[in-house]
Write an enzyme that holds these catalytic residues in place. Structure first.
Site, PDB file in Angstrom:
ATOM      1  N   GLY A 102       8.952  -3.599   8.116  1.00 35.40           N
ATOM      2  CA  GLY A 102       8.748  -3.488   6.671  1.00 35.40           C
ATOM      3  C   GLY A 102      10.002  -3.770   5.859  1.00 35.40           C
ATOM      4  O   GLY A 102      10.800  -4.644   6.193  1.00 35.40           O
TER       5      GLY A 102
ATOM      6  N   ASP B 272      12.600  -1.970   5.536  1.00 38.56           N
ATOM      7  CA  ASP B 272      13.783  -1.608   6.333  1.00 38.56           C
ATOM      8  C   ASP B 272      14.293  -2.830   7.114  1.00 38.56           C
ATOM      9  O   ASP B 272      15.486  -3.176   7.058  1.00 38.56           O
ATOM     10  CB  ASP B 272      13.376  -0.469   7.288  1.00 38.56           C
TER      11      ASP B 272
HETATM   12  N1  AR6 Z   1      10.733  -5.778  -0.669  1.00 43.42           N
HETATM   13  C1  AR6 Z   1      10.068  -4.794  -1.330  1.00 43.42           C
HETATM   14  N2  AR6 Z   1       9.073  -4.078  -0.772  1.00 43.42           N
HETATM   15  C2  AR6 Z   1       8.722  -4.365   0.497  1.00 43.42           C
HETATM   16  C3  AR6 Z   1       9.364  -5.373   1.265  1.00 43.42           C
HETATM   17  C4  AR6 Z   1      10.418  -6.099   0.630  1.00 43.42           C
HETATM   18  N3  AR6 Z   1      11.095  -7.062   1.239  1.00 43.42           N
HETATM   19  N4  AR6 Z   1       8.781  -5.409   2.493  1.00 43.42           N
HETATM   20  C5  AR6 Z   1       7.807  -4.473   2.502  1.00 43.42           C
HETATM   21  N5  AR6 Z   1       7.761  -3.845   1.296  1.00 43.42           N
HETATM   22  P1  AR6 Z   1       7.262   0.138   4.745  1.00 43.42           P
HETATM   23  P2  AR6 Z   1       7.198   3.078   4.897  1.00 43.42           P
HETATM   24  C6  AR6 Z   1       6.882  -2.753   0.826  1.00 43.42           C
HETATM   25  O1  AR6 Z   1       6.269   0.000   5.831  1.00 43.42           O
HETATM   26  O2  AR6 Z   1       5.740   3.077   4.655  1.00 43.42           O
HETATM   27  C7  AR6 Z   1       9.827   0.981   8.769  1.00 43.42           C
HETATM   28  O3  AR6 Z   1       9.619   0.479  10.050  1.00 43.42           O
HETATM   29  C8  AR6 Z   1       5.569  -2.534   1.553  1.00 43.42           C
HETATM   30  O4  AR6 Z   1       4.591  -3.449   1.069  1.00 43.42           O
HETATM   31  O5  AR6 Z   1       8.423  -0.786   4.717  1.00 43.42           O
HETATM   32  O6  AR6 Z   1       8.052   4.028   4.115  1.00 43.42           O
HETATM   33  C9  AR6 Z   1      10.860   2.095   8.736  1.00 43.42           C
HETATM   34  O7  AR6 Z   1      11.883   1.892   9.690  1.00 43.42           O
HETATM   35  C10 AR6 Z   1       5.255  -1.103   1.177  1.00 43.42           C
HETATM   36  O8  AR6 Z   1       4.610  -1.047  -0.108  1.00 43.42           O
HETATM   37  O9  AR6 Z   1       7.896   1.639   4.690  1.00 43.42           O
HETATM   38  C11 AR6 Z   1      10.054   3.304   9.034  1.00 43.42           C
HETATM   39  O10 AR6 Z   1       9.871   3.488  10.408  1.00 43.42           O
HETATM   40  C12 AR6 Z   1       6.624  -0.452   1.015  1.00 43.42           C
HETATM   41  O11 AR6 Z   1       7.569  -1.528   1.022  1.00 43.42           O
HETATM   42  C13 AR6 Z   1       8.736   3.018   8.367  1.00 43.42           C
HETATM   43  O12 AR6 Z   1       8.629   1.604   8.329  1.00 43.42           O
HETATM   44  C14 AR6 Z   1       6.972   0.507   2.144  1.00 43.42           C
HETATM   45  O13 AR6 Z   1       6.466   0.018   3.377  1.00 43.42           O
HETATM   46  C15 AR6 Z   1       8.683   3.526   6.958  1.00 43.42           C
HETATM   47  O14 AR6 Z   1       7.403   3.346   6.443  1.00 43.42           O
END
Ligand code: AR6
Length: 175
Positions: free
Chosen positions: A34, A36
């Site tokens: 994601g 991260d």
């Molecule tokens: N820019 C902005 N937002 C984004 C981007 C980006 N480049 N990529 C994804 N999103 P997630 P969580 C959005 O899964 O739910 C990781 O593996 C995405 O559409 O990134 O807090 C960590 O290491 C969503 O709306 O984070 C943890 O293990 C939002 O970012 C876990 O995922 C959050 O999605 C955290 O899960």
């Protein structure tokens, strides 16, 4: 309330030119998928290096807490890593833990005297937090914080990756 502006953008947070961007990390601070994964890829190894030092000092980052590192090669000078709650249906203190992510990130930015910060939609990806509920917590917590604290921040940006989140935030920030 201070004259802090709240803005909304759709797109990739790694491209955003605020003083700090917030990462939706996990407790290990060692990266993941994601947003991260995108932040570590775009920012380069200096970010992981500092995360490892923080791990060595304090053993990772508990849910709701936040830590700050360099932004490495990103346009942002800093990355604030916060750990959102995994959604378990809402009875495991998820709203308070999610609110803590926003509060602790804003507190760190204020301590560093930063002028701008950008948030992704913490917990709404892999961690499964319903988007509408998460948006409500995010917007209310940021508004409350700005009302209740003296802060250096002049601009807080919500960066939505998908159009559903964008629409929810638009609705919530209408007035
Ligand atoms: N820019 C902005 N937002 C984004 C981007 C980006 N480049 N990529 C994804 N999103 P997630 P969580 C959005 O899964 O739910 C990781 O593996 C995405 O559409 O990134 O807090 C960590 O290491 C969503 O709306 O984070 C943890 O293990 C939002 O970012 C876990 O995922 C959050 O999605 C955290 O899960």
């Amino acid at each position: 309330m201070a004259d802090t502006k709240i803005d909304l953008q759709q797109g990739d947070i790694t491209k955003v030119e605020t003083d700090a961007i917030v990462n939706a990390a996990n407790s290990s601070l060692l990266g993941g998928g994601g947003v991260d994964g995108a932040i570590h890829r775009a920012g380069g190894p200096a970010i992981l290096e500092e995360c490892k030092q923080i791990r060595a000092r304090q053993g990772g980052c508990p849910t709701g807490e936040a830590v700050i590192t360099t932004g490495g090669n990103l346009p942002a000078r800093y990355v604030i890593h916060t750990v959102g709650p995994i959604w378990h249906g809402g009875s495991k203190d998820e709203p308070a833990l999610l609110a803590n992510c926003y509060k602790n990130s804003l507190r760190l930015a204020t301590e560093k005297q930063l002028q701008s910060i950008a948030f992704p939609n913490i917990s709404t990806g892999v961690y499964g937090y319903p988007k509408d509920k998460a948006a409500q917590v995010a917007v209310q917590t940021v508004k409350d914080y700005l009302q209740q604290h003296d802060t250096s921040l002049q601009r807080v940006v919500f960066v939505c990756f998908d159009s559903e989140n964008k629409r929810l935030y638009e609705e919530m920030l209408k007035d």
